[in-house]
Design a protein around this motif. Structure first.
Motif, PDB file in Angstrom:
ATOM      1  N   VAL A  40      -5.577  44.941  36.231  1.00 51.52           N
ATOM      2  CA  VAL A  40      -6.695  45.611  36.882  1.00 51.52           C
ATOM      3  C   VAL A  40      -7.973  44.814  36.704  1.00 51.52           C
ATOM      4  O   VAL A  40      -8.078  43.947  35.833  1.00 51.52           O
ATOM      5  CB  VAL A  40      -6.901  47.045  36.327  1.00 51.52           C
ATOM      6  N   LEU A  41      -8.948  45.129  37.550  1.00 55.10           N
ATOM      7  CA  LEU A  41     -10.289  44.591  37.444  1.00 55.10           C
ATOM      8  C   LEU A  41     -11.211  45.766  37.183  1.00 55.10           C
ATOM      9  O   LEU A  41     -11.224  46.727  37.956  1.00 55.10           O
ATOM     10  CB  LEU A  41     -10.698  43.885  38.741  1.00 55.10           C
ATOM     11  N   THR A  42     -11.962  45.716  36.086  1.00 48.79           N
ATOM     12  CA  THR A  42     -12.858  46.827  35.771  1.00 48.79           C
ATOM     13  C   THR A  42     -14.132  46.701  36.598  1.00 48.79           C
ATOM     14  O   THR A  42     -14.425  45.652  37.164  1.00 48.79           O
ATOM     15  CB  THR A  42     -13.227  46.843  34.278  1.00 48.79           C
ATOM     16  N   LYS A  43     -14.893  47.769  36.661  1.00 52.84           N
ATOM     17  CA  LYS A  43     -16.156  47.751  37.397  1.00 52.84           C
ATOM     18  C   LYS A  43     -17.169  46.846  36.709  1.00 52.84           C
ATOM     19  O   LYS A  43     -18.126  46.403  37.335  1.00 52.84           O
ATOM     20  CB  LYS A  43     -16.701  49.162  37.550  1.00 52.84           C
ATOM     21  N   ALA A  44     -16.942  46.542  35.435  1.00 50.31           N
ATOM     22  CA  ALA A  44     -17.827  45.636  34.705  1.00 50.31           C
ATOM     23  C   ALA A  44     -17.448  44.177  34.925  1.00 50.31           C
ATOM     24  O   ALA A  44     -18.150  43.277  34.480  1.00 50.31           O
ATOM     25  CB  ALA A  44     -17.782  45.956  33.214  1.00 50.31           C
ATOM     26  N   GLY A  45     -16.316  43.931  35.611  1.00 55.73           N
ATOM     27  CA  GLY A  45     -15.926  42.566  35.923  1.00 55.73           C
ATOM     28  C   GLY A  45     -14.891  41.963  34.996  1.00 55.73           C
ATOM     29  O   GLY A  45     -14.644  40.759  35.047  1.00 55.73           O
ATOM     30  N   PHE A  46     -14.272  42.753  34.136  1.00 56.17           N
ATOM     31  CA  PHE A  46     -13.245  42.251  33.226  1.00 56.17           C
ATOM     32  C   PHE A  46     -11.866  42.412  33.859  1.00 56.17           C
ATOM     33  O   PHE A  46     -11.563  43.439  34.444  1.00 56.17           O
ATOM     34  CB  PHE A  46     -13.246  43.025  31.901  1.00 56.17           C
ATOM     35  N   TYR A  47     -11.039  41.379  33.722  1.00 51.08           N
ATOM     36  CA  TYR A  47      -9.642  41.497  34.110  1.00 51.08           C
ATOM     37  C   TYR A  47      -8.867  41.922  32.876  1.00 51.08           C
ATOM     38  O   TYR A  47      -9.136  41.461  31.765  1.00 51.08           O
ATOM     39  CB  TYR A  47      -9.084  40.152  34.595  1.00 51.08           C
ATOM     40  N   GLY A  48      -7.892  42.788  33.051  1.00 55.42           N
ATOM     41  CA  GLY A  48      -7.084  43.234  31.935  1.00 55.42           C
ATOM     42  C   GLY A  48      -5.762  43.795  32.417  1.00 55.42           C
ATOM     43  O   GLY A  48      -5.568  44.074  33.593  1.00 55.42           O
ATOM     44  N   THR A  49      -4.844  43.946  31.475  1.00 51.74           N
ATOM     45  CA  THR A  49      -3.539  44.526  31.765  1.00 51.74           C
ATOM     46  C   THR A  49      -3.466  45.881  31.082  1.00 51.74           C
ATOM     47  O   THR A  49      -3.785  46.008  29.902  1.00 51.74           O
ATOM     48  CB  THR A  49      -2.417  43.614  31.230  1.00 51.74           C
ATOM     49  N   THR A  80      -3.428  42.601  42.731  1.00 46.09           N
ATOM     50  CA  THR A  80      -2.063  42.331  43.172  1.00 46.09           C
ATOM     51  C   THR A  80      -1.754  40.862  42.957  1.00 46.09           C
ATOM     52  O   THR A  80      -2.648  40.015  43.032  1.00 46.09           O
ATOM     53  CB  THR A  80      -1.886  42.691  44.657  1.00 46.09           C
ATOM     54  N   PRO A  81      -0.490  40.515  42.700  1.00 50.18           N
ATOM     55  CA  PRO A  81      -0.150  39.103  42.524  1.00 50.18           C
ATOM     56  C   PRO A  81      -0.531  38.301  43.765  1.00 50.18           C
ATOM     57  O   PRO A  81      -0.351  38.745  44.889  1.00 50.18           O
ATOM     58  CB  PRO A  81       1.369  39.127  42.349  1.00 50.18           C
TER      59      PRO A  81
END
Length: 106
Positions: A40-49, A80-81
């Protein structure tokens, strides 16, 4: 006399309120279908699983061994991949750029 005000209200609803409601419904649906293993991409701009999903919050792994807990409403998008981050290499530094060596110039 009341017709112009009614027309303005209808246009306001069609152009602003209705699309906003649709976006909010899509966001709520995306947040309710989160499951472990999704990137996912957070609204703060971080990518995470997503590691764990609870009632109103999720636990994300943002780097190996680093986990954060945040509210579901903080999730902005499911990655998405193939979507990934765009290649921000300048065009003239790319290997397929005509007339260039593909590397930095001195």
């Amino acid at each position: 006399m009341i017709l112009p005000f009614l027309l303005i209200a209808v246009v306001f609803w069609l152009l602003i309120l209705r699309p906003q409601q649709k976006r909010r419904q899509q966001e709520v649906q995306m947040q309710s279908t989160l499951q472990p293993g999704v990137e996912v991409l957070t609204k703060a701009g971080f990518y995470g699983t997503v590691v764990e999903v609870r009632e109103n919050e999720v636990e994300l792994e943002i780097s190996p061994g680093s986990r954060i807990r945040m509210l579901k409403i903080g999730i902005g998008d499911v990655v998405t991949p193939g979507q990934g981050t765009p290649d921000d290499t300048p065009v003239e530094d790319r290997p397929d750029f005509p007339g260039g060596s593909g590397g930095p110039k001195n």
